[in-house]
Scaffold this active site. Structure first.
Site, PDB file in Angstrom:
ATOM      1  N   LYS A  77      52.700  12.885  16.603  1.00 18.27           N
ATOM      2  CA  LYS A  77      52.355  14.151  17.278  1.00 18.27           C
ATOM      3  C   LYS A  77      53.510  14.600  18.153  1.00 18.27           C
ATOM      4  O   LYS A  77      54.342  13.796  18.597  1.00 18.27           O
ATOM      5  CB  LYS A  77      51.091  14.014  18.111  1.00 18.27           C
TER       6      LYS A  77
ATOM      7  N   VAL B  50      59.160   3.973  17.716  1.00 17.47           N
ATOM      8  CA  VAL B  50      58.373   3.145  18.640  1.00 17.47           C
ATOM      9  C   VAL B  50      58.703   3.544  20.082  1.00 17.47           C
ATOM     10  O   VAL B  50      59.878   3.728  20.429  1.00 17.47           O
ATOM     11  CB  VAL B  50      58.683   1.648  18.414  1.00 17.47           C
TER      12      VAL B  50
ATOM     13  N   MET C 209      55.720   9.864  20.619  1.00 17.26           N
ATOM     14  CA  MET C 209      55.148  10.531  19.439  1.00 17.26           C
ATOM     15  C   MET C 209      53.864   9.852  18.974  1.00 17.26           C
ATOM     16  O   MET C 209      53.398  10.074  17.855  1.00 17.26           O
ATOM     17  CB  MET C 209      56.178  10.576  18.313  1.00 17.26           C
ATOM     18  N   ALA C 210      53.295   8.993  19.832  1.00 15.72           N
ATOM     19  CA  ALA C 210      51.983   8.383  19.595  1.00 15.72           C
ATOM     20  C   ALA C 210      51.959   7.406  18.425  1.00 15.72           C
ATOM     21  O   ALA C 210      50.954   7.303  17.720  1.00 15.72           O
ATOM     22  CB  ALA C 210      50.912   9.462  19.406  1.00 15.72           C
TER      23      ALA C 210
ATOM     24  N   GLY D  10      51.840   4.011  18.280  1.00 14.43           N
ATOM     25  CA  GLY D  10      50.816   2.970  18.365  1.00 14.43           C
ATOM     26  C   GLY D  10      49.425   3.563  18.216  1.00 14.43           C
ATOM     27  O   GLY D  10      48.563   3.000  17.524  1.00 14.43           O
TER      28      GLY D  10
ATOM     29  N   ASP E 169      45.659   9.178  23.273  1.00 15.10           N
ATOM     30  CA  ASP E 169      46.187   9.914  22.121  1.00 15.10           C
ATOM     31  C   ASP E 169      45.498   9.564  20.795  1.00 15.10           C
ATOM     32  O   ASP E 169      45.750  10.212  19.787  1.00 15.10           O
ATOM     33  CB  ASP E 169      47.678   9.569  21.925  1.00 15.10           C
TER      34      ASP E 169
HETATM   35  C1  LIG Z   1      51.972  11.088  27.408  1.00 20.22           C
HETATM   36  C2  LIG Z   1      51.163  11.263  26.148  1.00 20.22           C
HETATM   37  C3  LIG Z   1      50.973  12.764  25.867  1.00 20.22           C
HETATM   38  O1  LIG Z   1      50.309  12.989  24.659  1.00 20.22           O
HETATM   39  O2  LIG Z   1      51.720  10.723  24.983  1.00 20.22           O
HETATM   40  P1  LIG Z   1      52.915   9.626  24.675  1.00 20.22           P
HETATM   41  O3  LIG Z   1      54.148  10.110  25.307  1.00 20.22           O
HETATM   42  O4  LIG Z   1      52.483   8.298  25.222  1.00 20.22           O
HETATM   43  O5  LIG Z   1      53.034   9.590  23.171  1.00 20.22           O
HETATM   44  C4  LIG Z   1      49.738  10.632  26.324  1.00 20.22           C
HETATM   45  O6  LIG Z   1      49.045  11.228  27.396  1.00 20.22           O
HETATM   46  C5  LIG Z   1      49.731   9.145  26.528  1.00 20.22           C
HETATM   47  O7  LIG Z   1      48.656   8.670  25.795  1.00 20.22           O
HETATM   48  P2  LIG Z   1      48.558   7.108  25.389  1.00 20.22           P
HETATM   49  O8  LIG Z   1      49.905   6.594  24.961  1.00 20.22           O
HETATM   50  O9  LIG Z   1      47.399   6.971  24.450  1.00 20.22           O
HETATM   51  O10 LIG Z   1      48.281   6.508  26.797  1.00 20.22           O
HETATM   52  P3  LIG Z   1      47.168   5.478  27.304  1.00 20.22           P
HETATM   53  O11 LIG Z   1      47.330   4.194  26.550  1.00 20.22           O
HETATM   54  O12 LIG Z   1      45.821   6.117  27.347  1.00 20.22           O
HETATM   55  O13 LIG Z   1      47.667   5.283  28.808  1.00 20.22           O
HETATM   56  C6  LIG Z   1      48.847   4.557  29.130  1.00 20.22           C
HETATM   57  C7  LIG Z   1      49.185   4.854  30.564  1.00 20.22           C
HETATM   58  O14 LIG Z   1      49.725   6.192  30.678  1.00 20.22           O
HETATM   59  C8  LIG Z   1      49.277   6.834  31.864  1.00 20.22           C
HETATM   60  N1  LIG Z   1      48.444   7.993  31.521  1.00 20.22           N
HETATM   61  C9  LIG Z   1      48.073   8.226  30.232  1.00 20.22           C
HETATM   62  C10 LIG Z   1      47.329   9.351  29.907  1.00 20.22           C
HETATM   63  C11 LIG Z   1      46.966  10.224  30.941  1.00 20.22           C
HETATM   64  N2  LIG Z   1      46.227  11.299  30.715  1.00 20.22           N
HETATM   65  N3  LIG Z   1      47.345   9.981  32.228  1.00 20.22           N
HETATM   66  C12 LIG Z   1      48.096   8.885  32.517  1.00 20.22           C
HETATM   67  O15 LIG Z   1      48.462   8.674  33.679  1.00 20.22           O
HETATM   68  C13 LIG Z   1      48.474   5.784  32.629  1.00 20.22           C
HETATM   69  O16 LIG Z   1      49.386   5.106  33.483  1.00 20.22           O
HETATM   70  C14 LIG Z   1      48.002   4.832  31.522  1.00 20.22           C
HETATM   71  O17 LIG Z   1      47.752   3.539  32.001  1.00 20.22           O
HETATM   72  N1  LIG Z   2      51.113  -0.453  16.310  1.00 22.82           N
HETATM   73  C1  LIG Z   2      52.008  -0.208  17.285  1.00 22.82           C
HETATM   74  N2  LIG Z   2      53.062   0.597  17.045  1.00 22.82           N
HETATM   75  C2  LIG Z   2      53.954   0.868  18.042  1.00 22.82           C
HETATM   76  N3  LIG Z   2      53.900   0.349  19.268  1.00 22.82           N
HETATM   77  C3  LIG Z   2      52.867  -0.444  19.563  1.00 22.82           C
HETATM   78  C4  LIG Z   2      51.885  -0.746  18.583  1.00 22.82           C
HETATM   79  N4  LIG Z   2      50.989  -1.539  19.173  1.00 22.82           N
HETATM   80  C5  LIG Z   2      51.381  -1.739  20.439  1.00 22.82           C
HETATM   81  N5  LIG Z   2      52.524  -1.088  20.685  1.00 22.82           N
HETATM   82  C6  LIG Z   2      53.226  -1.046  21.996  1.00 22.82           C
HETATM   83  O1  LIG Z   2      53.021   0.257  22.550  1.00 22.82           O
HETATM   84  C7  LIG Z   2      54.191   0.731  23.212  1.00 22.82           C
HETATM   85  C8  LIG Z   2      54.233   2.256  23.082  1.00 22.82           C
HETATM   86  O2  LIG Z   2      54.587   2.593  21.771  1.00 22.82           O
HETATM   87  P1  LIG Z   2      54.237   3.970  21.017  1.00 22.82           P
HETATM   88  O3  LIG Z   2      52.776   4.125  20.889  1.00 22.82           O
HETATM   89  O4  LIG Z   2      55.051   3.955  19.767  1.00 22.82           O
HETATM   90  O5  LIG Z   2      54.887   5.039  21.985  1.00 22.82           O
HETATM   91  P2  LIG Z   2      54.398   6.251  22.855  1.00 22.82           P
HETATM   92  O6  LIG Z   2      53.280   5.752  23.750  1.00 22.82           O
HETATM   93  O7  LIG Z   2      55.625   6.632  23.623  1.00 22.82           O
HETATM   94  O8  LIG Z   2      53.961   7.324  21.929  1.00 22.82           O
HETATM   95  C9  LIG Z   2      55.362   0.024  22.526  1.00 22.82           C
HETATM   96  O9  LIG Z   2      56.336  -0.330  23.469  1.00 22.82           O
HETATM   97  C10 LIG Z   2      54.752  -1.210  21.872  1.00 22.82           C
HETATM   98  O10 LIG Z   2      55.111  -2.393  22.538  1.00 22.82           O
END
Ligand SMILES: C[C@@](CO)(OP(=O)(O)O)[C@H](O)COP(=O)(O)OP(=O)(O)OC[C@H]1O[C@@H](n2ccc(N)nc2=O)[C@H](O)[C@@H]1O
Ligand SMILES: Nc1ncnc2c1ncn2[C@@H]1O[C@H](COP(=O)(O)OP(=O)(O)O)[C@@H](O)[C@H]1O
Length: 321
Positions: A16, A105, A109-110, A112, A146
């Protein structure tokens, strides 16, 4: 009598990008309220789930070394969560999950979350569960903010932690170039950095979401380009100052606009057309501002079982004259 072992199921799942990521204040539960517009992109992971007496997770592909292959893998947590939800033995689910990474990773971009969503869809099919998408989305939300969007795909407006979704219509495809970084950024660290910057009184917050929804409906990439915004971008750049150069290089290469994807460090560049995206990608990859580039388009569907005839076939053997 011989037990019939069901055939393995392969699921393709998209990455994403957040076209708009408005972040509210820190909540008591440690999360932030979001108003975000997600778009699913044609950069995918493939997950295969199989019934087995040798359970576990295997990770292959780009960045596999940085992904845990044990119980903390988000895909494995999805196995345990779904098994518990449907009353199967979550301590010994007798499933093997094979992950083929195409999504960067820790790239914002989500990746995991995508693997967790794909595992839910794969297991629902492998275990022949009578479970709807809404129920699967409830399980998904327990795994990460996400994960529901990775099930959903397309475009969606996300609120709450990002897990409450409403579909958003868009016209036409949008064309993207993604600049992938050498090292990832941790999502919690980027949220913490944003809170720290806000405590210091900086930076301004992005505008309202409505114009973004209108631009999506219009299908005009020029209109959308003016509106890309991310409240986490300043924090990602603060933790990784080289991103400033990457963002500039994409626009210099001919992109309409660039934005840090989610918590970064991937930078996403919106381009005028498919041909322009190819050109921007070529120029950006020569600029030395990222590890590698990818071209992608969106929106694409969410996690979906790959029909047998669509599965990635092994390359044919070389033909010698
Ligand atoms: C920032 C975003 C934007 O889409 O994406 P990524 O950059 O990770 O891909 C998301 O909110 C990430 O979602 P996700 O990666 O599923 O995060 P989660 O496991 O739910 O949360 C990990 C940590 O991020 C912070 N967190 C996450 C979501 C949110 N609305 N507020 C937060 O403060 C918190 O510290 C939480 O403990
Ligand atoms: N199946 C998976 N693929 C990628 N990362 C994973 C997975 N399971 C656990 N992780 C952990 O989640 C962390 C966040 O990775 P990822 O979801 O790719 O990034 P983001 O949260 O920035 O979108 C990584 O550092 C990794 O250690």
């Amino acid at each position: 009598m011989l037990a019939v072992v069901p055939p393995p199921i392969t699921v393709r799942v998209p990455a994403k990008v957040n076209l708009h990521l408005g972040v509210g204040d820190l909540r008591e539960d440690g999360y932030h309220d979001l108003i975000t517009v997600f778009q699913a992109l044609s950069l995918t992971d493939e997950i295969t789930v199989a019934a087995t007496d040798d359970p576990g997770v295997e990770v292959h592909g780009e960045g596999a070394d940085a992904v845990p292959a044990g119980p903390t893998n988000l895909a494995w947590r999805a196995v345990e969560a779904l098994a518990a939800h449907v009353g199967r033995n979550s301590a010994d689910p007798k499933v093997r999950v094979v992950i083929n990474k195409g999504i960067p990773v820790a790239g914002g971009m989500a990746g995991g979350s995508a693997d967790a969503a794909a595992t839910l869809v794969g297991l629902a099919s492998l275990w022949k569960l009578d479970i709807g998408r809404d129920e699967l989305a409830d399980v998904a939300a327990t795994l990460g903010s996400d994960v529901p969007f990775c099930l959903h795909g397309g475009n969606a407006l996300g609120t709450g932690r990002g897990e409450r979704l409403v579909p958003v219509l868009s016209r036409h495809s949008f064309h993207w170039v993604l600049a992938l970084a050498r090292r990832g950024l941790s999502t919690p660290s980027v949220f913490h950095e944003m809170d720290r910057l806000r405590d210091e009184g900086r930076p301004p917050r992005i505008g309202s979401v409505e114009p973004v929804l209108e631009a999506l409906a219009s299908g005009d990439p020029r209109q959308l380009a003016l509106l890309l915004g991310n409240d986490l971008q300043a924090a990602a750049v603060s933790l990784r100052p080289t991103l400033r150069r990457t963002l500039r290089a994409g626009v210099d290469a001919g992109a309409l606009a660039g934005v840090v994807s989610g918590s970064g460090p991937t930078c996403a560049f919106l381009c005028e057309s498919a041909a322009s995206a190819v050109q921007v990608a070529a120029e950006l990859s020569g600029a030395g501002v990222c590890r590698t580039v990818r071209v992608a388009q969106g929106p694409v569907p969410g996690a979906k079982v790959v029909q047998r005839e669509d599965q990635t076939r092994p390359a044919p053997p070389p033909v010698h004259a």
